[in-house]
Design an enzyme around this catalytic site. Structure first.
Site, PDB file in Angstrom:
ATOM      1  N   HIS A  21      19.188  57.094 -21.748  1.00  0.00           N
ATOM      2  CA  HIS A  21      18.680  55.827 -21.732  1.00  0.00           C
ATOM      3  C   HIS A  21      19.302  54.565 -21.980  1.00  0.00           C
ATOM      4  CE1 HIS A  21      17.547  55.459 -25.704  1.00  0.00           C
ATOM      5  NE2 HIS A  21      16.998  54.296 -25.615  1.00  0.00           N
ATOM      6  N   THR A  61      31.391  54.851 -20.067  1.00  0.00           N
ATOM      7  CA  THR A  61      30.387  54.136 -19.061  1.00  0.00           C
ATOM      8  C   THR A  61      30.253  54.601 -17.653  1.00  0.00           C
ATOM      9  OG1 THR A  61      31.850  52.297 -18.740  1.00  0.00           O
ATOM     10  CG2 THR A  61      30.408  52.029 -20.549  1.00  0.00           C
ATOM     11  N   LYS A  62      31.548  55.425 -17.271  1.00  0.00           N
ATOM     12  CA  LYS A  62      31.736  55.802 -15.945  1.00  0.00           C
ATOM     13  C   LYS A  62      31.881  57.274 -16.184  1.00  0.00           C
ATOM     14  CE  LYS A  62      33.077  51.769 -13.956  1.00  0.00           C
ATOM     15  NZ  LYS A  62      33.008  50.684 -14.651  1.00  0.00           N
TER      16      LYS A  62
END
Length: 186
Positions: free
Chosen positions: A70, A119-120
């Site tokens: 999250h 983040t990717k």
């Protein structure tokens, strides 16, 4: 039922932290964990959404890795928190204090460098690192580079490990050997 309510209240009041909620609790909540996984107990697992975390076989986590399913950055803006799965595929190494964000899949046979913020998604057979994490090299080229360095670098067997009884003299020698160079240990 009452125990669960009390635990939930304690968690919301900050009386217990996420780190105190162990792997077993996350597994009971639906987190998937493969075989031969090392270091997961030293990770910070997103207990609030742990059922969105999947970890494959033969995965190694260095200390203090964060797996977040999250991201509350949207909470004040939208009144909703972003959530997404985190998938760590087979034969992956994740370095100390790396942060894996929601929606990231770390592909098979990959390496995430220590301190990286991922983040990717990470393609299979690659090494990534940095903030944000970026492609560094392929795993094959990384292996080749270190095999070449090992030809001239100090290399130590199991007897040089704490659990195997490394002596004070051996520790001193290792310190001298590694004064200005990289070494390798089993």
């Amino acid at each position: 039922m009452i125990k669960r309510i009390i635990k939930s209240i304690k968690f919301r009041l900050g009386m217990i932290s996420e780190g105190e909620l162990n792997v077993e609790a996350c597994l009971k909540m639906g987190m998937k964990l493969g075989k031969n996984v090392h270091g997961v107990a030293a990770c910070m697992l997103d207990y609030a959404h742990c059922w969105l975390i999947e970890i494959g076989d033969n995965v190694t986590f260095a200390p203090q890795v964060y797996l977040l399913a999250h991201d509350a950055s949207t909470q004040k803006l939208l009144d909703y928190t972003k959530i997404a799965k985190v998938i760590i595929e087979d034969n992956v190494f994740i370095g100390a204090r790396a942060l894996i964000m929601p929606g990231v899949r770390v592909g098979k046979n990959s390496i995430v460098a220590a301190g990286s913020i991922v983040t990717k998604s990470v393609p299979e057979n690659t090494v990534v690192g940095g903030n944000p994490a970026k492609f560094i090299t392929t795993v094959a080229d990384y292996k080749k580079k270190h095999q070449e360095i090992m030809q001239t670098a100090p290399v130590y067997d199991k007897s040089w490990l704490m659990q195997e009884g490394i002596t004070a003299e051996m520790r001193e020698k290792m310190n001298r050997d590694l004064e200005n160079t990289l070494g390798y240990i089993v």
